[in-house]
Design a protein around this motif. Sequence first.
Motif, short mmCIF file in Angstrom:
data_model
loop_
_atom_site.label_atom_id
_atom_site.label_comp_id
_atom_site.label_asym_id
_atom_site.label_seq_id
_atom_site.Cartn_x
_atom_site.Cartn_y
_atom_site.Cartn_z
N THR A 464 7.70 17.88 12.98
CA THR A 464 7.53 16.89 11.91
C THR A 464 8.29 17.30 10.65
OG1 THR A 464 5.45 17.98 11.28
CG2 THR A 464 5.30 16.09 12.74
N THR A 465 8.30 18.59 10.32
CA THR A 465 9.01 19.05 9.13
C THR A 465 10.50 18.83 9.27
OG1 THR A 465 7.30 20.72 8.68
CG2 THR A 465 9.45 21.03 7.65
N PHE A 466 11.04 19.18 10.45
CA PHE A 466 12.48 19.07 10.66
C PHE A 466 12.93 17.61 10.72
CE2 PHE A 466 16.52 19.76 13.00
CZ PHE A 466 17.05 20.77 12.21
N ASP A 474 17.92 16.64 7.94
CA ASP A 474 18.97 15.86 7.29
C ASP A 474 19.98 16.77 6.60
OD1 ASP A 474 18.00 13.46 8.13
OD2 ASP A 474 17.05 12.91 6.23
N ALA A 475 19.49 17.86 6.03
CA ALA A 475 20.39 18.80 5.36
C ALA A 475 21.34 19.46 6.37
CB ALA A 475 19.59 19.85 4.61
N LYS A 476 20.80 19.82 7.52
CA LYS A 476 21.63 20.44 8.55
C LYS A 476 22.56 19.43 9.22
CE LYS A 476 19.53 24.39 7.95
NZ LYS A 476 20.22 25.53 7.29
N ARG A 479 26.16 19.20 7.74
CA ARG A 479 27.07 20.26 8.18
C ARG A 479 27.47 20.05 9.64
NH1 ARG A 479 31.39 22.95 7.84
NH2 ARG A 479 31.38 25.04 8.76
N ALA A 480 26.52 19.61 10.47
CA ALA A 480 26.82 19.36 11.88
C ALA A 480 27.87 18.26 12.03
CB ALA A 480 25.55 18.99 12.63
N MET A 481 27.77 17.23 11.22
CA MET A 481 28.73 16.13 11.30
C MET A 481 30.12 16.58 10.86
SD MET A 481 26.32 12.94 10.04
CE MET A 481 27.61 11.71 10.26
#
Length: 520
Positions: A464-466, A474-476, A479-481
């Motif tokens: 749920t947190t992620f 969303d923050a990660k 960078r992934a995109m």
Amino acid sequence: MILLYLEAGVSDAHHIHTKASRSELAAAVEMVASRVKKLRVLLIPFFATSHIEPYTELAIRLAGARPDYAVEPTIAVTPANVPIVQSLLERRGQQGCIKIATYPFPAVEGLPAGVENLGKVAAADAWRIDAAAISDALMRPAQEALVRAQSPDAMVADPHFSWQAGIAADLGVPLVSFSVVGAFSGLVMGNLMAYGAVEEGEDAVTVPRFPLPEIRIPVTELPEFLRTHLLERDGKDVDSIGKVSVGQNFGLAINTASHLEQQYCEMHTSGGQIKRAYFVGPLSLGAEAVAPGGGGGETQAPPCIRWLDSKPDRSVVYLCFGSLTHVSDAQLDELALGLEASGKAFLWVVRAAEQWRPPAGWAERVQDRGMLLTAWAPQTAILGHRAVGAFVTHCGWNSVLEAVAAGLPVLTWPMVFEQFITERLVTEVMGIGERFWPEGAGRRSTRYEEHGLVPAEDVARAVTTFMCPGGAGDAKRQRAMELAAESRAAMAEGGSSHRDLCRLVDDLVAAKLEREQVPS
């Protein structure tokens, strides 16, 4: 599983160039290419799906890298592993384009006939596959007979098979070692094997001869062969134990891209111990994935893709722990209950070999919010689907590359082999993921029987947190995109990985021309 390339101390290597410039060499190869009827390349992977599939992907890429050359790849596997190659070729639309050759798997005490893959063996017997794979007495005769019968112009072999260097030398053909593990993890394992030490009473080891910041790894999170080596070396000369001299081969290819592991790729190309290095991945990029933002179609898509089509964007968490890992029934129960409690939609792959059944009433309670798969899953299509918002992964290198290609953030739950090492690259270097296990949630180990149990409430909290809008996922994702875009550029014509793939073909053609002494 044994070390994928133990030459590493090995941190340093660079390309050996001919007197001619790279462009001059390419031009020379082009001029005489018409005199080369074909370049026959024999590829020999280790007995695991996570090795066989990247080797097949490499074969496909080699066949199409230089349209003006007649590159004819052949994949060499044992009979029980042929369906893995055939299935991938069918999914890529490459039936008949890549040849398959077979050689017998030896009779091994304790292994039933036809069990020739780590993914098909009971966890307690996996060592038997490894032991057979590295046995000169058991494995070399059949492989050598096949190689001599094929008489290839070049060989690409798994570093597990150390004797292939001798076979290639006898035949006078170049041998390229192809690692299905990334540059970072391979170097960590190689440096630990060559120079590592654990003092009595220490529970962690520092990776030697590595750039800052210091990397320190708990002994319980090291692959079995490294744990044994470091704890039981008894003062032996570690520089000479079990080394596979990959540096003596024609070159080393790795399923990675320079932008993903730049510093560590440079460690391969900056010294001189490896003659040539080729960074040719992510090989699976774009091969069968659904285009980001798209669904899987109404009629031809598998049921899981049609199920995803019905879900909102980025609303589903996808969980898959690979083809080799073993998860206890107790942990699977906690995962099931935690996913239920999270309230999030999920698509979860559980190995059929686990023979686990969900808690009573669980399927009815989650209903259409969750889908459980126990058969093969089209992972690249799933990861590329617009509805998937996060990936809970064991950090197998193939899965990491597929997540990168899809621009998807990950929650890491490593299980075996080098996966705990790769986790550090994913979370600390690439910056596209976070650890699933919160600090203090339980003991982590490459031995499943030593795992601490992660309770359902921690599972629910992590998911749920992620997945929370504006949260860590969303923050990660951003960078992934970015890495996804860079990866597509690397594999596109003219990109770094495409150039290295073409350079590999050029170098093998040039080696053949030199052996045949074709006049200029």
